[in-house]
Design an enzyme around this catalytic site. Structure first.
Site, PDB file in Angstrom:
ATOM      1  N   GLU A  75       0.934  -1.491   0.108  1.00 45.86           N
ATOM      2  CA  GLU A  75       0.077  -0.001  -0.109  1.00 45.86           C
ATOM      3  C   GLU A  75       0.831   1.371   0.033  1.00 45.86           C
ATOM      4  O   GLU A  75       0.374   2.247   0.495  1.00 45.86           O
ATOM      5  CB  GLU A  75      -1.145  -0.031   1.014  1.00 45.86           C
ATOM      6  CG  GLU A  75      -1.771  -1.220   1.399  1.00 45.86           C
ATOM      7  CD  GLU A  75      -2.649  -1.424   0.315  1.00 45.86           C
ATOM      8  OE1 GLU A  75      -2.822  -0.739  -0.662  1.00 45.86           O
ATOM      9  OE2 GLU A  75      -3.554  -2.213   0.686  1.00 45.86           O
ATOM     10  N   HIS A  94      -3.387   2.528   8.324  1.00 45.38           N
ATOM     11  CA  HIS A  94      -4.480   1.795   7.736  1.00 45.38           C
ATOM     12  C   HIS A  94      -4.768   0.523   8.281  1.00 45.38           C
ATOM     13  O   HIS A  94      -4.241  -0.110   8.632  1.00 45.38           O
ATOM     14  CB  HIS A  94      -3.957   1.793   6.139  1.00 45.38           C
ATOM     15  CG  HIS A  94      -4.895   0.704   5.293  1.00 45.38           C
ATOM     16  ND1 HIS A  94      -6.203   0.989   5.159  1.00 45.38           N
ATOM     17  CD2 HIS A  94      -4.427  -0.170   4.593  1.00 45.38           C
ATOM     18  CE1 HIS A  94      -6.613   0.169   4.529  1.00 45.38           C
ATOM     19  NE2 HIS A  94      -5.646  -0.603   3.827  1.00 45.38           N
ATOM     20  N   HIS A  96      -8.337  -2.552   8.625  1.00 44.94           N
ATOM     21  CA  HIS A  96      -9.377  -3.208   7.928  1.00 44.94           C
ATOM     22  C   HIS A  96     -10.641  -3.259   8.740  1.00 44.94           C
ATOM     23  O   HIS A  96     -11.335  -4.390   9.124  1.00 44.94           O
ATOM     24  CB  HIS A  96      -9.093  -4.427   7.449  1.00 44.94           C
ATOM     25  CG  HIS A  96      -8.277  -4.516   6.149  1.00 44.94           C
ATOM     26  ND1 HIS A  96      -7.606  -5.594   5.437  1.00 44.94           N
ATOM     27  CD2 HIS A  96      -7.719  -3.568   5.460  1.00 44.94           C
ATOM     28  CE1 HIS A  96      -7.078  -5.340   4.488  1.00 44.94           C
ATOM     29  NE2 HIS A  96      -6.948  -3.836   4.428  1.00 44.94           N
ATOM     30  N   TYR A 121     -16.074  14.547  19.121  1.00 46.57           N
ATOM     31  CA  TYR A 121     -14.661  13.963  18.936  1.00 46.57           C
ATOM     32  C   TYR A 121     -14.137  13.550  17.611  1.00 46.57           C
ATOM     33  O   TYR A 121     -12.991  13.651  17.063  1.00 46.57           O
ATOM     34  CB  TYR A 121     -14.168  12.906  20.022  1.00 46.57           C
ATOM     35  CG  TYR A 121     -14.170  13.499  21.438  1.00 46.57           C
ATOM     36  CD1 TYR A 121     -12.942  14.245  21.743  1.00 46.57           C
ATOM     37  CD2 TYR A 121     -15.334  13.478  22.211  1.00 46.57           C
ATOM     38  CE1 TYR A 121     -12.952  14.867  23.040  1.00 46.57           C
ATOM     39  CE2 TYR A 121     -15.385  14.221  23.612  1.00 46.57           C
ATOM     40  CZ  TYR A 121     -14.175  14.901  24.023  1.00 46.57           C
ATOM     41  OH  TYR A 121     -14.025  15.386  25.271  1.00 46.57           O
ATOM     42  N   HIS A 161     -13.215  -1.761   1.777  1.00 51.30           N
ATOM     43  CA  HIS A 161     -11.747  -2.131   2.317  1.00 51.30           C
ATOM     44  C   HIS A 161     -11.156  -1.717   3.678  1.00 51.30           C
ATOM     45  O   HIS A 161     -11.053  -2.302   4.453  1.00 51.30           O
ATOM     46  CB  HIS A 161     -10.702  -1.140   1.051  1.00 51.30           C
ATOM     47  CG  HIS A 161      -9.320  -1.919   1.374  1.00 51.30           C
ATOM     48  ND1 HIS A 161      -8.437  -1.569   0.169  1.00 51.30           N
ATOM     49  CD2 HIS A 161      -8.469  -2.230   2.327  1.00 51.30           C
ATOM     50  CE1 HIS A 161      -7.201  -1.954   0.596  1.00 51.30           C
ATOM     51  NE2 HIS A 161      -7.206  -2.150   1.818  1.00 51.30           N
TER      52      HIS A 161
END
Length: 215
Positions: A75, A94, A96, A121, A161
């Protein structure tokens, strides 16, 4: 302990915490962080965030060329796009995570601002969260999609994703992506129940008080 050694330890500690809490599973998810000399540390491809070895974390130069360690996550285009378009970025995370992915698949969310304004927040730590279309994992088009936002978003969710968040440092990025996942969870838990979120006036007050980019 040197800056690099400390950051390697922080990446592993944060990654394991996320894995242990089910925020990402198997060999999914990745983290990168920038050192003061402009080089980057990045989690290796095919690695589990629950079992990282600090010594094997990838080290890359500013052009994303591998200097040492294992091969980095596929990625890279996603990470590099945030560093290029948001110079204040010190780290990118990142995941999932389940609730963020689930919310990204619903047909009636606003892709320009996919999180409902349920708590202050989420606004404070994330601003508006962009849902990006489905793109094959590792495809350079991921980076192109982030660059297309011209640095206006620190947080996106890749449809089907997972979320990606850039922060000033690894802790800021971590706190923000966890807030994203919790807000997505709240959105799903309260969906269809008539939950009362923040009003436009309350959102504006949060934006003014904490100087949030809400364009």
């Amino acid at each position: 302990m040197s800056e690099e050694a400390r950051l390697r330890e922080d990446i592993c500690r944060i990654a394991k915490s996320m894995f242990d809490r089910g925020l990402t599973c198997g060999a999914s998810g990745n983290i990168s962080a920038r050192l003061s000399d402009g080089t980057l540390l990045m989690t290796p491809t095919g690695s589990s965030m629950g079992f990282l070895d600090p010594a094997r974390i990838s080290r890359l130069d500013a052009q994303m060329k591998l200097l040492s360690g294992d091969q980095p996550t596929k990625e890279i285009p996603l990470h590099s796009a945030f560093y290029e378009t948001r110079p204040q970025t010190g780290a990118v995370v990142h995941l999932h995570s389940t609730h963020s992915v689930a919310l990204s698949m619903l047909p009636d969310i606003d892709p320009d601002n996919m999180l409902p304004p349920l708590t202050p927040y989420a606004i404070m730590r994330l601003g508006k969260v962009q849902r990006l279309p489905f793109i094959l994992p590792g495809d350079p088009a991921m980076g192109d999609a982030v660059r297309g936002l011209a640095g206006k978003r620190s947080a996106v969710v890749l449809a089907n994703h997972g979320p990606v968040v850039a922060g000033k440092d690894i802790w800021a990025a971590t706190y923000a992506i966890e807030e994203l996942e919790e807000t997505a969870k709240l959105a799903l838990l309260t969906r269809g129940l008539g939950a009362v979120g923040l009003s436009d006036e309350q959102i504006a007050a949060v934006v003014r008080r904490f100087d949030i980019d809400w364009e």
